[in-house]
Design an enzyme around this catalytic site. Structure first.
Site, PDB file in Angstrom:
ATOM      1  CE  LYS B  80      -3.915   2.158   2.393  1.00 50.70           C
ATOM      2  NZ  LYS B  80      -4.874   2.081   3.519  1.00 50.70           N
ATOM      3  CB  SER B 155      -8.225   3.943   2.473  1.00 49.58           C
ATOM      4  OG  SER B 155      -7.380   3.308   3.397  1.00 49.58           O
ATOM      5  CB  SER B 179      -8.713   1.414   5.500  1.00 53.77           C
ATOM      6  OG  SER B 179      -9.372   2.636   5.307  1.00 53.77           O
TER       7      SER B 179
END
Lengths: 95, 488
Positions: B80, B155, B179
């Site tokens: 990420k 997210s 997320s």
């Protein structure tokens, strides 16, 4: 719960966050809607409830105060927008 | 030699690498080729780093030739773009950091690379991890591999999409209010948010420091456990990371569920939940019962205020954390500032997108003079009540089962103009962050061709139990092994 455009711009100034004039009404309306829903929290009785800042309530950890890594100024400043002789440059503050 | 059929899971790849069926370089090339061929339709990566990855893979192959045989040695992963990586840009999906290079690796990155993992690239996400659809990314939305007109969640949407599309066997994610779990649910993969403090936050770009927690995402609970083994552990550079004896998160996977007490929170099964997802929860409860568990209803009386309490706390912390982006030391700077105040406010106004601005404004508002007690302090009091609800529930049961999200993946653009509706999609996940508990989402069915995610919530530091339940469930179901057509 309603936030006027003037309220919104005051908060934006506190946050040093430019909001374009033509967007201020939209943000004020969105924040008013969000805060109106969030005002639900006022309906729960929390008398005598100690606020919880952190889920895992531990004591601060101490360590020896010794140098553990070197700081390479050039490397750290490589991502800075404007530097000169190791200093960060900003607009003149004192005339 | 070519290997057209590489196994899809980390666990199987680990065995195959150990047996010499293929090399890490070959496996890495396989994924780089897939990313190159398929990711145009998913936009799950912001940066792909083929040269870096091949070099890491070659090093892993050398280490294996020298006698090493760790479970993660030579396994590719997607990272990420919130984790700092030295030499590869770290954007947090923001214009503010669009060209930024971190001067160091995050602790998580250090640990995964020390274990021999190979970084394929940096995945798309909501800007500064603020969002539930991946639509707030400066680099454009990631798309759901099950239907590219739909969001992958957020997210950590790029990580979830990349794993679902088999562009990486596993990925890192971060979870502040859901997320990891929410995109895992919407993309049909498995993702774990560990207990707060398990995983070091050093080098993980801060959103809300008392809630942020990194964790693994993969196709199976077993893969997630393998990756978690390398991610956890105290770190003196993060004072909130927790010192505990090392644990093997694989240890309980094979144990039967006999005698396990599963609680289903009634508040998670109310009118806000799609009936089709409720049916998936019911079927899963029956499956766990057949596997030896007992099921009972439990109550989390303050679940209804978790979303507002969360957004007040998270936005307050975000407004403070994001004050560091000032256009001076790093990140975006406006052209021709007239004075210092103009430099700050215009750099921030230009560098941040709408959702980040909304959170900064909400956070600044609830912390401002005259509003603090009614909003921030109140939300922290509710945080304690929410935590107490969970503690009480775990006096009765070992693990909680419920939905991860109220609905399956929504259409791109459907909720983006309505922030409040978007926030309410986090209704079942935010309480877990406020309480600091471990939570996992696993695939538990399909509705109209879209995956359904089921959430397992464990007691503090009880990741092993959560992973055991998910693994046992996955031994008796095949939802987790289904693959989107677009990924073939």
């Amino acid at each position: 719960m309603s936030l006027s455009t003037a309220d919104l711009l005051r908060v934006a100034r506190l946050a040093r966050l430019q909001i374009a004039d033509h967007e201020a009404d939209t943000y004020a309306a969105q924040l008013s809607g969000i805060l109106a829903h969030f005002s639900l929290i006022g309906e729960v009785n929390t008398d005598a409830i100690v606020p919880l800042a952190h889920a895992i309530e531990t004591v601060g950890q101490l360590r020896e105060d010794v140098v553990s890594e070197a700081v390479d100024r050039d490397q750290l400043q490589a991502g800075a927008p404007l530097v000169e002789n190791g200093y960060y440059l900003v607009p003149r503050v004192i005339e | 030699m070519t290997h057209p059929d590489y196994p899809q899971t980390l666990a199987a790849q680990s065995v195959a690498l150990a047996e010499g069926q293929f090399s890490s370089v070959e496996l890495t090339q396989h994924y780089l080729e897939r990313i190159n061929r398929l990711d145009g339709q998913f936009n799950s990566f912001i940066t792909v780093c083929p040269d870096f990855a091949i070099a890491q893979a070659a090093e892993a192959d050398r280490r294996r030739a020298a006698g090493e045989n760790g479970a993660l040695l030579g396994i590719p992963y997607a990272n990420k773009d919130i984790f700092c990586t030295k030499g590869i840009k770290t954007t947090c999906a923001s214009r503010m950091l669009a060209d930024w290079q971190a001067p160091y690796d995050a602790t998580v990155v250090e640990r995964l690379h020390a274990a021999g993992m190979v970084m394929l690239g940096k995945t798309n996400m909501d800007e500064f991890a603020m969002g539930s659809s991946n639509e707030t990314s400066w680099f454009g939305p990631a798309r759901n591999p099950w239907d590219t007109n739909r969001v992958p969640g957020g997210s950590s949407g790029g990580s979830a999409a990349a794993v679902a599309a088999r562009l990486a066997p596993v990925a890192t994610g971060t979870d502040t209010g859901g997320s990891i779990r929410q995109p895992a649910a919407l993309c049909g993969v498995t993702g774990l948010k560990p207990t707060y403090g398990r995983v070091s936050r050093w080098g993980m770009i801060a959103f809300a420091s008392s809630l942020d927690q990194g964790g693994p995402m993969g196709l199976t609970a077993e893969d997630v456990a393998l990756m978690l083994n390398a991610m956890t552990g105290a770190d003196r550079r993060d004072a909130t990371s927790i010192e505990r004896a090392p644990e093997n998160f694989m240890a309980d996977l094979g144990k039967p569920l006999t005698g396990l007490k599963v609680g289903v929170p009634t508040e998670f099964m109310d009118a806000g939940l799609s009936p089709a997802i409720r049916a998936c929860v019911d079927v899963t409860a029956s499956t766990l019962k057949q596997l030896g568990a007992s099921i009972k209803e439990v109550s989390l009386p303050n679940a209804g205020v978790a979303v507002p309490a969360y957004y007040v706390v998270a936005s307050a912390e975000a407004s403070s954390n994001l004050s560091r982006y000032d256009g001076v030391r790093f990140g975006h700077r406006c052209e021709n500032p007239v004075d210092l105040a103009d430099l700050y406010s215009r750099s921030r106004g230009e560098g941040f997108g709408n959702e980040v601005k909304r959170r900064i404004l909400v956070g600044t508002y609830v912390l401002s003079a005259g509003y603090y007690d009614a909003w921030y302090r109140k939300a922290q009091q509710l945080r304690r009540l929410i935590q107490q609800d969970y503690v009480a529930a775990f006096n009765d049961v070992d693990v909680l089962l419920g939905p991860t999200t109220p609905n399956t993946a929504f259409a791109l653009g459907e909720n983006i103009a309505d922030p409040l509706t978007m926030y309410l999609s986090d209704i079942y996940t935010t309480g877990v962050n406020l309480a600091g508990l471990p939570g996992l989402s696993m695939p538990g069915g399909f509705v109209d061709g879209l995956p359904v995610g089921l959430q397992l919530i464990g007691n503090y530091f009880d990741e092993r139990r959560v992973l055991q339940v998910a693994h046992q469930f996955q031994q008796h179901t095949d939802w987790h092994s289904r693959m989107p057509v677009a990924a073939e």
